[in-house]
Design an enzyme around this catalytic site. Structure first.
Site, PDB file in Angstrom:
ATOM      1  CG  HIS A  72      93.724  15.147  40.594  1.00 48.18           C
ATOM      2  ND1 HIS A  72      93.028  16.330  40.515  1.00 48.18           N
ATOM      3  CD2 HIS A  72      92.817  14.175  40.322  1.00 48.18           C
ATOM      4  CE1 HIS A  72      91.766  16.085  40.209  1.00 48.18           C
ATOM      5  NE2 HIS A  72      91.613  14.779  40.091  1.00 48.18           N
ATOM      6  CG  ASP A 102      94.370  19.478  40.686  1.00 46.73           C
ATOM      7  OD1 ASP A 102      95.204  18.659  40.244  1.00 46.73           O
ATOM      8  OD2 ASP A 102      93.194  19.167  40.941  1.00 46.73           O
ATOM      9  CB  SER A 182      89.083  15.176  37.682  1.00 49.27           C
ATOM     10  OG  SER A 182      88.598  15.175  39.001  1.00 49.27           O
TER      11      SER A 182
END
Length: 329
Positions: A72, A102, A182
């Site tokens: 993402h 992911d 992230s």
């Protein structure tokens, strides 16, 4: 307080040597892993120049300059830049991405990159174990937070279309994570990376994609093909303990209860039903989502997959033929 205990830790019931030991572990891990984590900025090349698409963190995992991050983080981007802890920078290219896990692999073009991180195996983690998160939240490079493994086996909804798919066996930690973390590293007390930080689900709740055998297969596929080909059965299941007398009979203590069967899917055509207790697939015992997912990679597509279930008190054997996931999205 005293000269030997200036913080008054012993007065609070905390041995000073234990506090020092904790600090030593975290600082040692931070010193190692911070060098292995880059801040990345992703952009989309257009006729008017580069349009910024976002940023985050990435972990160097090969001597040749490959980095691991979240899918993402790079969504909508065509290239980017990585900035390392020593201040050096490098353009990065997207090698491949897998929205279902992911995870994404990038490659730094610069000749010199930091020594790669050691990737571990999250399957050996225990709840309560110390973990250290390293990333670049809010653009603050090299940020370090520490906490514990709060829970294992969590599920995380993916950004994969509207199919309601989830990433299984996600690590939950109370190590503080914020936007920009992230793609960063979640490391154990030895500085070994056992997860890739992927989301903040709420105050004090961070999640990370585990590094394990399944993840390594995904990374290998991305390096080789730029994508991951998966087989698709079309069922949703949940681990269920078996009654003691049943466990003795079938030789295992946990099965996967089928909670939904997708209409016209390979599982439906094979005759699997809601309420079935899935005991084995491909003649291998299955006891959690990961043990089933390990069987559903490219080599299973279009090939008969023997499945054994407990239906009521009867053992039922069926043959499913998984399809390629991209064909059934």
């Amino acid at each position: 307080m005293s000269e030997t205990d200036p913080l008054g830790a012993e007065a609070e019931g905390i041995p000073a040597d234990a506090l020092d030991a904790y600090s030593r572990v975290v600082t040692d891990v931070a010193a190692t892993v911070t060098r292995q984590v880059a801040a990345i900025e992703m952009f989309l090349a257009t006729s008017r120049g580069n349009a910024r698409r976002g940023g985050g963190s990435a972990v160097v995992f090969s001597e040749s300059g490959h980095l691991l991050t979240n899918a993402h983080v790079i969504t909508g981007a065509s290239a980017g830049n990585a900035t390392f802890a020593d201040g050096s920078t490098s353009p990065i290219d997207i090698v491949g991405a897998d929205p279902l896990s992911d995870l994404a692999v990038l490659h730094a073009r610069a000749g010199l990159v930091p020594a790669p991180a050691t990737l571990g195996n999250a399957d050996s983690l225990r709840v309560g174990q110390l973990v250290v998160a390293v990333g670049n939240p809010m653009g603050l490079s090299g940020s370090v937070t520490a906490g514990v493994v709060s829970a294992l086996g969590r599920s995380l909804p993916t950004r994969f279309g509207d199919a309601g798919r989830v990433i299984e066996d996600v690590i939950q930690t109370d190590a503080a994570l914020n936007p920009g973390n992230s793609g960063g590293a979640l490391a154990d007390s030895r500085g070994i990376v056992i997860g890739i930080n992927t989301a903040v689900a709420g105050v004090g709740l961070g999640l990370a994609v585990p590094i394990n055998l399944t993840t390594r297969r995904i990374i290998d596929a991305l390096l080789r093909d730029g994508r991951v080909r998966r087989a698709y059965l079309g069922l949703i299941s949940a681990p269920t303990p078996l009654r003691p007398e049943v466990a003795v009979r079938v030789g295992q203590e946990i099965a996967l209860r089928v909670v939904d069967v997708i209409e016209r899917s390979p599982a439906a055509r094979a005759g699997l039903k809601v309420g079935d207790l899935l005991l084995s697939a491909g003649r291998q015992p299955v006891h959690d989502a990961q043990s089933l997912q390990r069987l559903l990679f490219v080599e299973a597509i279009g090939h008969p997959l023997p499945v054994t279930v407990l239906r009521g008190t009867a053992m039922v054997d069926v043959i499913a033929e998984p399809e390629e996931l991209s064909a059934v999205r």
